[in-house]
Design a protein around this motif. Structure first.
Motif, PDB file in Angstrom:
ATOM      1  N   PHE A  49       5.345 -81.550 -22.999  1.00 26.07           N
ATOM      2  CA  PHE A  49       5.527 -82.801 -23.723  1.00 26.07           C
ATOM      3  C   PHE A  49       4.263 -83.637 -23.578  1.00 26.07           C
ATOM      4  O   PHE A  49       3.731 -83.785 -22.473  1.00 26.07           O
ATOM      5  CB  PHE A  49       6.722 -83.584 -23.176  1.00 26.07           C
ATOM      6  N   TRP A  82      15.652 -92.519 -24.638  1.00 28.21           N
ATOM      7  CA  TRP A  82      14.781 -91.355 -24.812  1.00 28.21           C
ATOM      8  C   TRP A  82      14.843 -90.472 -23.569  1.00 28.21           C
ATOM      9  O   TRP A  82      14.796 -90.966 -22.435  1.00 28.21           O
ATOM     10  CB  TRP A  82      13.330 -91.770 -25.035  1.00 28.21           C
ATOM     11  N   THR A 104      14.604 -82.290 -17.132  1.00 25.31           N
ATOM     12  CA  THR A 104      14.743 -83.372 -18.108  1.00 25.31           C
ATOM     13  C   THR A 104      13.897 -84.561 -17.684  1.00 25.31           C
ATOM     14  O   THR A 104      14.131 -85.159 -16.627  1.00 25.31           O
ATOM     15  CB  THR A 104      16.212 -83.809 -18.241  1.00 25.31           C
ATOM     16  N   LYS A 111      13.654 -86.069 -22.567  1.00 24.64           N
ATOM     17  CA  LYS A 111      13.139 -84.812 -23.102  1.00 24.64           C
ATOM     18  C   LYS A 111      13.447 -83.683 -22.129  1.00 24.64           C
ATOM     19  O   LYS A 111      13.038 -83.706 -20.962  1.00 24.64           O
ATOM     20  CB  LYS A 111      11.611 -84.912 -23.313  1.00 24.64           C
ATOM     21  N   ALA A 137      17.723 -83.215 -31.212  1.00 23.21           N
ATOM     22  CA  ALA A 137      17.040 -84.086 -30.262  1.00 23.21           C
ATOM     23  C   ALA A 137      17.784 -84.071 -28.942  1.00 23.21           C
ATOM     24  O   ALA A 137      18.997 -83.865 -28.897  1.00 23.21           O
ATOM     25  CB  ALA A 137      16.953 -85.511 -30.801  1.00 23.21           C
ATOM     26  N   ASP A 138      17.039 -84.302 -27.865  1.00 25.58           N
ATOM     27  CA  ASP A 138      17.656 -84.368 -26.554  1.00 25.58           C
ATOM     28  C   ASP A 138      18.326 -85.714 -26.300  1.00 25.58           C
ATOM     29  O   ASP A 138      19.112 -85.851 -25.367  1.00 25.58           O
ATOM     30  CB  ASP A 138      16.602 -84.097 -25.480  1.00 25.58           C
ATOM     31  N   ASP A 153      14.532 -89.455 -28.539  1.00 23.83           N
ATOM     32  CA  ASP A 153      13.695 -88.284 -28.732  1.00 23.83           C
ATOM     33  C   ASP A 153      13.630 -87.903 -30.209  1.00 23.83           C
ATOM     34  O   ASP A 153      12.583 -87.490 -30.716  1.00 23.83           O
ATOM     35  CB  ASP A 153      14.248 -87.115 -27.908  1.00 23.83           C
TER      36      ASP A 153
END
Length: 699
Positions: free
Chosen positions: A267, A257, A131, A259, A468-469, A473
Motif C-alpha cells: 500500500f 479507512w 490490516t 487496508k 473495498a476493505d 478504502d
C-alpha cells in the motif's frame, strides 16, 4: 546495531532533514531546516513513521486519540537507506519482524527549492494478512532549538467553506489547546493534540489540507500540504518543549479507512510536502509556490494564461440557449476573451436538469441549429469553445443510471449511495471509464471542445463498500482511479485545458492541481466579498492557476466594474457578467482591463506572492496582494470600507530606484505617494468599493 545513534543529514537549500538510526528502536526524525547552522533540537523517540495495525492499538501511558505511539511503530527496525546519484531522492527501509511489515519511506527534493515531499510504501512480507488502520505520510519534529514551543511557535490554518474560501487564522499554541508538559527534550506529554481533518469527498470542504508553524522569535516557518483529492488528516502533539507534526491520508479513526494487506501486497500512502523558510510565512509560500510549479504537469495553458469567458456567474446561471449565447459571443470577442465556455445546462431541454445529468448529450431545444453550429460561431470569433461537465455523478433520473451496473456506483448497505439527487460513479469500474472516455472523446472529436470545466457539487461522504476493505478504502481507490483517468485524457488529448472546480474551491488540492492547469477559486457572487478570496488565493494555488470571476455589469458604476476586474487580474481571468448588455463605453473599459492583464500575464506565471497589509481577513476594509518577479512588483489593492487611504509596506523594494505606475483603471482618480527609502506606498482611493492595479518597477 549497537552504540550511539547514527545521524543522517540529507537534503539541501535549507530543507535539510536530520534522522537518527538507533540500535533498539525505529528510525527517528530530529528536525528539518538549518537555522544559520543551528539544527533543531533532537528529540530522540519520535519515529519517522507511524504505523497502526488492527487490534494492536497504542502503547505507553495516556489515552490520547492521536496517532502516535502505535504498537507496530515501536517494533520497526532500520534495514537500509540509499540516495540517488543526484542526491535528490532518499529511501529509508524499516521492518517489523513480528508482523512482517516493511515500510519504505521516500523523500524527494527539487533543485533550488527549500521543500521536500514524503510518502511511504507499506508492504506485507509476512505469511498472514495484516490490516493497516493508520500509516503516516510525514512525521516531523525539531521545531524548537531553544526554550519551549509555548513561547516561540504559532500555528496557521486555513478555513474553507463554500463562497468563503481561503480564510487563514493564526493561533498561539495555548489557543490551539497545546501546552508544554516538560522542558526536557523527549520527556513528557499532555497527550493532547491539535488536529484537522478533511472529511468525505470534498478534500477542502472545511479546511485547506495545509498548515504552518512559525517561530515568532527567528521567523523560521514550516508550511505543509497533504496532496490528496479526498480525506486527509494532520495533527500537532506536544512532546516536552517541542512539538510533533504527524500527517496522513485517510485513517480508520477519522474516515473509516483500513487496508487489508495479503502477503506480498503493498500500500502506498498519499504524499505530503513541506516547505521551509527563514523568511516567515511569505517566504514559505514562495518556496511552496516554486515547488508546486515544479511538480505540475507541463502545459501551454500555464505559460500563456489565456482569458476565459464563462457564461455562468452573474450571467446565464445555467440557462444557456443559442439566442442568449450569440450576443455574449460577440461581446466576449470585442472584450478580448480567448476561450468561451458554456457552463451548466447545455445538455438539458428544461431547467429541471439537476438529477438527470450523466449522458452529456447536447440539448436540441436550447440549440435548434445544434450545439455544433453554435460552437462554430465561437471558433469563427477567434475563441476556443469549452463546456461544463460534472464527470463523477449521474442523476437518479438519468438513463445512464439504468445502463450501468450497481458496482459502477458508490454503494453502502447494499444500495446505491444517493446525494442530492445524484449517484456517485466509481472510477475503478471499467464501465465507468468506458462511458466517460466515450463522452469526452465525442465532445472533443465531434464538437471540437478544447476546454472543460470539471465540476463536483456533492460530498458523497465516507465512501463505498464495493471491492473495498472499508468505505474509506473504496473512496481512496476511486480518488486514485479518477486521477489516473485524468492522466489518460491528457495522453489522448494533450492540448486539452481542464479546469478544476468543486462548487468553487471545495477541492483545492495538489493531487488534482498537479494535473489540471486552472482552478476555480470560489462561487462567490459578491465582488466585494470576493476580494479577500482573490487576495488569499496564492496560498492555496499558484497565481497562474487561480481563476477568479470578473463579472462586470451594465448597472454597476465605473468603480464597481473596475473592482470586479481587479479581483481577477493577478490570477486567471474568468470573465462573465452581462457584458452583452453593456454600452460600447462600458465594454471598452472591460477591454482596457483585459489589455492591461495581457501586458502583465507573462510575469504572473513567474512571480511569488506577498501581502503588504498581511493575509486578508474576511471583513478587512482594505485588502492587498503583491506579486513580485524580481524586477517588477504587481500590486492589487481593494478598498472595501474604512478610511480613504492606506499605507502599503513593500520592504523588499526599500532603497531601490523604482517608479509607481497605475495599470488599471487609468481614467479614475488615484493618489499614490511612494517613499523609496522606506518602501512604503501611500495610496488614496475614492469611496468604497474601489480597487486599483499598480506596478512598482525597479529601474
Amino acid at each position: 546495531m549497537s552504540g550511539e545513534p547514527t545521524v543522517i543529514r540529507w537534503g539541501a537549500n535549507g530543507a535539510e532533514l536530520t534522522l537518527e538510526i538507533v540500535p533498539d528502536g525505529p528510525v527517528h526524525v530530529a528536525g528539518i531546516g538549518a537555522r544559520e547552522g543551528k539544527p533543531g533540537r533532537s528529540t530522540t523517540g519520535v519515529p519517522l513513521v507511524e504505523l497502526g495495525l488492527l487490534g494492536e492499538g497504542r502503547v505507553g501511558s495516556g489515552g490520547s486519540a492521536g496517532h502516535r505511539n502505535q504498537a507496530a511503530t515501536g517494533r520497526l527496525r532500520y534495514v537500509s537507506h540509499e540516495t540517488t546519484e543526484s542526491g535528490r531522492h532518499l529511501e529509508i527501509v524499516q521492518r517489523d519482524p513480528t508482523s512482517g511489515i516493511r515500510v519504505t519511506t521516500f523523500v524527494e527534493q527539487f533543485d533550488d527549492i527549500s521543500a521536500l515531499r514524503m510518502w511511504n510504501d507499506v508492504c506485507n512480507e509476512g505469511e498472514v494478512a495484516q490490516t493497516v488502520v493508520y500509516s503516516s505520510t510525514l512525521v516531523l519534529t525539531g521545531f524548537v532549538n531553544e526554550g519551549s514551543f509555548a513561547d516561540r511557535l504559532q500555528v496557521l490554518l486555513a478555513r474553507n467553506a463554500w463562497s468563503a474560501e481561503l480564510r487563514w487564522q493564526r493561533l498561539d499554541l495555548n489557543q490551539a489547546g497545546l501546552v508544554s508538559y516538560a522542558e526536557t527534550p523527549g520527556r513528557g506529554s499532555t497527550q493532547g493534540r491539535f488536529a484537522l481533518s478533511g472529511v468525505g469527498s470534498w478534500s477542502t470542504g472545511d479546511y485547506l489540507p495545509m498548515g504552518a508553524l512559525i517561530d515568532g522569535v527567528e521567523g523560521q516557518t514550516w508550511l505543509w500540504q497533504v496532496e490528496h483529492n479526498g480525506p486527509w488528516h494532520w495533527e500537532l502533539v506536544d512532546l516536552g518543549p517541542d512539538l510533533v507534526l504527524v500527517a496522513s491520508g485517510p485513517t480508520d479513526q477519522e474516515h473509516q479507512w483500513r487496508k487489508i494487506l495479503v502477503p506480498g501486497e503493498t500500500f502506498t500512502t498519499v504524499a505530503t510536502s513541506l516547505a521551509v523558510s527563514g523568511g516567515g510565512f511569505e517566504g514559505a509560500v514562495a518556496e511552496l509556490t516554486a515547488y508546486r510549479r515544479a511538480i505540475r504537469r507541463v502545459n501551454p495553458d500555464n505559460e500563456r494564461l489565456p482569458v476565459i469567458f464563462n457564461d455562468y456567474m452573474n450571467c446565464l446561471f445555467g440557462d444557456p440557449s443559442t439566442e442568449k449565447e450569440l450576443p455574449l459571443i460577440a461581446a466576449a470577442q470585442k472584450a478580448g476573451a480567448e476561450y468561451f465556455v458554456i457552463d451548466a445546462g447545455w445538455y438539458a431541454d428544461d431547467e429541471g436538469w439537476w438529477d438527470t445529468v450523466g449522458a452529456w448529450e447536447p440539448s436540441t431545444t436550447r440549440f435548434p441549429d445544434g450545439l455544433a453550429s453554435l460552437l462554430d460561431q465561437v471558433r469563427a470569433a477567434g475563441m476556443v469553445p469549452g463546456l461544463w461537465v460534472e464527470p463523477e455523478v449521474v442523476g437518479i433520473r438519468s438513463a445512464v443510471a439504468d445502463q450501468l451496473p450497481d458496482e459502477a456506483f458508490f454503494m453502502r448497505g447494499g444500495r446505491r449511495a444517493e446525494e442530492k439527487g445524484r449517484y456517485h460513479l466509481d472510477y475503478r469500474h471499467p464501465a465507468v471509464i468506458a462511458h466517460m472516455d466515450g463522452v469526452i472523446d465525442r465532445l472533443v472529436g465531434e464538437l471540437g471542445v478544447g476546454y472543460f470545466k470539471f465540476d463536483y457539487n456533492v460530498n458523497i461522504g465516507v465512501g463505498t463498500e464495493v471491492d473495498a476493505d472499508a468505505p474509506g478504502d473504496g473512496l481512496l481507490g476511486h480518488n486514485r482511479a479518477f486521477l489516473a483517468w485524468l492522466d489518460g485524457l491528457f495522453v489522448r488529448h494533450p492540448s486539452l485545458v481542464i479546469e478544476n472546480c468543486s462548487s468553487g474551491g471545495m477541492r483545492t488540492d495538489y493531487a488534482q492541481l498537479a494535473r489540471l492547469s486552472i482552478h476555480s477559486t470560489s462561487d462567490q457572487t459578491d465582488p466585494v466579498r470576493y476580494a479577500s478570496i482573490a487576495a488569499a488565493s496564492p496560498t492555496g494555488v499558484t497565481p497562474e492557476q487561480a481563476a477568479v470571476w470578473a463579472y462586470p455589469q451594465p448597472d454597476y458604476d465605473n468603480e464597481l466594474n473596475a473592482f470586479c476586474m481587479v479581483n481577477a487580474m493577478l490570477g486567471r481571468v474568468h470573465l462573465s457578467g452581462r457584458i452583452d448588455l453593456m454600452s460600447s463605453r462600458q465594454l471598452g473599459r472591460v477591454r482596457a482591463a483585459l489589455n492591461a492583464y495581457k501586458s502583465i500575464r507573462s510575469q504572473i506565471r513567474t512571480s511569488v506572492p506577498r501581502w503588504p497589509l498581511g493575509l486578508p481577513g474576511w471583513y478587512d476594509p482594505w485588502v492587498a496582494l503583491a506579486l513580485d518577479d524580481g524586477e517588477d512588483t504587481l500590486l492589487a489593492v481593494w478598498r472595501r470600507g474604512g478610511l480613504d487611504r492606506c499605507h502599503l509596506k513593500l520592504p523588499w523594494l526599500a532603497g531601490l530606484p523604482s517608479t509607481v505606475q497605475v495599470l488599471y483603471p487609468t481614467d479614475l482618480p488615484t493618489t499614490a505617494s511612494w517613499d523609496r527609502s522606506t518602501g512604503v506606498l501611500r495610496l488614496t482611493l475614492p469611496p468604497a468599493p474601489s480597487a486599483r492595479l499598480l506596478r512598482v518597477r525597479r529601474r
